[in-house]
Design a protein around this motif. Structure first.
Motif, short mmCIF file in Angstrom:
data_model
loop_
_atom_site.label_atom_id
_atom_site.label_comp_id
_atom_site.label_asym_id
_atom_site.label_seq_id
_atom_site.Cartn_x
_atom_site.Cartn_y
_atom_site.Cartn_z
N GLY A 172 0.79 -1.22 0.00
CA GLY A 172 0.00 0.00 0.00
C GLY A 172 0.82 1.27 0.00
O GLY A 172 0.45 2.26 -0.62
N LEU A 173 1.96 1.26 0.71
CA LEU A 173 2.81 2.45 0.80
C LEU A 173 4.08 2.33 -0.03
O LEU A 173 5.00 3.13 0.11
N SER A 174 4.13 1.33 -0.90
CA SER A 174 5.32 1.13 -1.73
C SER A 174 5.62 2.35 -2.59
O SER A 174 4.72 2.88 -3.26
N PRO A 175 6.86 2.82 -2.60
CA PRO A 175 7.20 3.96 -3.46
C PRO A 175 7.17 3.61 -4.94
O PRO A 175 7.19 4.50 -5.79
N ILE A 176 7.10 2.32 -5.26
CA ILE A 176 7.09 1.89 -6.67
C ILE A 176 5.86 1.04 -6.98
O ILE A 176 5.91 0.16 -7.83
N ASN A 177 4.74 1.32 -6.29
CA ASN A 177 3.51 0.57 -6.54
C ASN A 177 2.96 0.94 -7.92
O ASN A 177 2.55 2.08 -8.15
N GLY A 408 -3.88 2.85 0.60
CA GLY A 408 -2.99 1.83 1.11
C GLY A 408 -3.16 1.49 2.57
O GLY A 408 -3.19 0.31 2.95
N VAL A 409 -3.30 2.51 3.44
CA VAL A 409 -3.37 2.25 4.88
C VAL A 409 -4.70 1.60 5.26
O VAL A 409 -4.75 0.63 6.02
#
Length: 461
Positions: A172-177, A408-409
């Motif tokens: 959810g908080l991936s910088p590369i989602n 994401g959260v």
């Protein structure tokens, strides 16, 4: 926190979902039906800004509300089957004692006194899987956390915290989602995955909070088993069957492990090169199960009995997936998803600049319960939110960050997210107990995320 009245009064998962189903059906009689005009860009349907208009209302009747339940199962059949296929694969591997022997040997080697370090490292391990591999693609890894958690004195709730919680936060908080940040940057016409340092810091801090919370929970239930939220959950087939000192890994276990790792490698190759999803993953899970049975020379009768027993254990989770999908079916039948998105955007107008980004994340959190798909939510809301953000003085990058946080959260507690329910079912953890466990983490990460959004607003991120 676990003793508060709020957490103790959370109803059963099935009750929660039915209440939501009834509420959504009722809303279709109150909220006017509406829709945005959409255009197809690069094969994806995208909302046209300022194109919202009301249409003829389609309120859900009492009969249609119940009709939506089998339609929900029909819509979720691929997710339902991957839960069953994953259960079969794990059931066969469990029967070979491979996972038990590997986990037992790991705990024996590291020493049970390092169990808190194991929790910390495994939380980040599963978090990194979420960051780099994806979400539902990691379903096969979840049962390993169940065996590990119980081996170190934890329970199935802790197993879900280590695996499902970490995968959800990491993804959810991936910088590369690619599904949220990637789609969002494309809509906003920003460089792909730009602004990564701040997103990386937020993702790392979210995983750190979760890992410390997992350790705190393990310490609590180690001191008093009665405080375990999972004390009445079915741990059959997951508990270690002998003392830690007796565990070793046999050649047969290594062969089964090799089959499993090879299968995961094939899945990753297919996901990244051929865009494989639920159907293909389910097929590989079944092939892994059969291959493991052949490696250990399991007779056909025992293999068949193992498959049916595994399905019996996975069935409740599979049922919950279909039941939860009913909510999306009702939203589509009532044509209220676009209306909710439009009204949420209108509420934000008039907010001061320093609260606009937080308001965006809250509105996206609410919309997320009705549009659980990250990419679907991005395509439906960002064409509206991005120009609105610019009017409010919020940069496009900050708008994407607010969207990612809201999506994401809150996925940690989203009962309409099929992937979450599917993975929880692999740990045999019902939604109500999961909510009691994870709510403090959700609140803590949201508070930190809002501080980051305020910083982003003031720094013109």
């Amino acid at each position: 926190m676990l003793k508060t009245k709020l957490f103790s009064k959370i109803p059963h998962a099935l009750t929660i979902l039915f209440i939501i189903i009834v509420a959504v059906a009722a809303l279709t009689h109150i909220i006017p039906a509406g829709e945005f005009e959409r255009i197809v860009v690069d094969g994806r349907s995208r909302v046209v800004p300022n194109s919202y208009h009301t249409i003829t209302s389609t309120p859900i009747s009492f009969f249609d509300m119940f009709k939506a339940i089998p339609l929900g199962f029909e819509a979720a059949v691929k997710i339902i089957f991957i839960v069953l296929a994953g259960g079969i694969m794990f059931g066969v591997m469990e029967k070979t004692k491979t996972i038990e022997n590997l986990v037992g040997t790991l705990v024996r080697t590291m020493g049970n006194e390092k169990k808190y370090l194991i929790v910390f490292l495994m939380t980040f391990f599963y978090g990194f899987l979420g960051v780099f591999v994806g979400y539902e693609h990691n379903i096969a890894m979840v049962p390993i956390a169940a065996v590990l958690s119980i081996a170190i004195g934890g329970d199935l709730i802790l197993a879900a915290g280590i695996s499902v919680g970490a995968i959800t936060i990491g993804f959810g908080l991936s910088p590369i989602n690619p599904y949220t940040v990637g789609v969002g940057h494309k809509i906003a016409e920003l460089p792909l995955f730009s602004g990564a340092p701040l997103r990386t810091a937020l993702c790392f801090f979210g995983l750190l909070l979760l890992s410390l919370y997992n350790i705190r929970y393990l310490k609590r239930i180690t001191k008093n088993k009665e405080k375990s939220l999972g004390k009445d959950l079915d741990e059959s087939g997951i508990k270690l069957s002998k003392p830690i000192s007796d565990y070793t890994v046999s050649a047969q276990n290594y062969a089964v492990l090799a089959v499993f790792v090879l299968g995961l490698g094939i899945i990753l190759y297919g996901v990244f090169n051929f865009k494989w999803y639920f159907t293909e993953l389910s097929a590989v899970f079944l092939m892994i199960a059969i291959a493991c049975g052949l490696v250990v020379r399991m007779n056909p009768t025992l293999f068949s009995e193992t498959v049916l027993n595994s399905i019996a254990k996975a069935a409740p989770g599979a049922f919950m997936v279909g039941f939860a999908t009913t909510i999306k079916v009702l939203m589509d039948m009532g044509n209220v998803s676009d209306t909710i998105s439009f009204e949420m955007a209108n509420v934000l107008q008039g907010l001061p600049q320093n609260l606009a980004a937080i308001g965006m994340s809250i509105s996206q959190s609410i919309i997320n319960f009705f549009i659980p798909s990250g990419s679907g939510q991005a395509l439906a809301t960002l064409p509206v939110m991005i120009p609105l953000g610019e009017v409010l003085g919020v940069t496009r990058q900050t708008t994407i960050l607010a969207f990612q946080i809201g999506d994401g959260v809150v996925n940690l507690i989203n009962p309409t997210l099929g992937g979450l329910i599917a993975m929880l079912s692999m740990c045999r953890v019902p939604l109500d107990k999961w909510f009691k466990f994870i709510l403090p983490v959700v609140i803590a990460i949201l508070l930190v995320s809002w501080i980051v959004l305020i910083f982003a607003t003031y720094s013109n991120y």
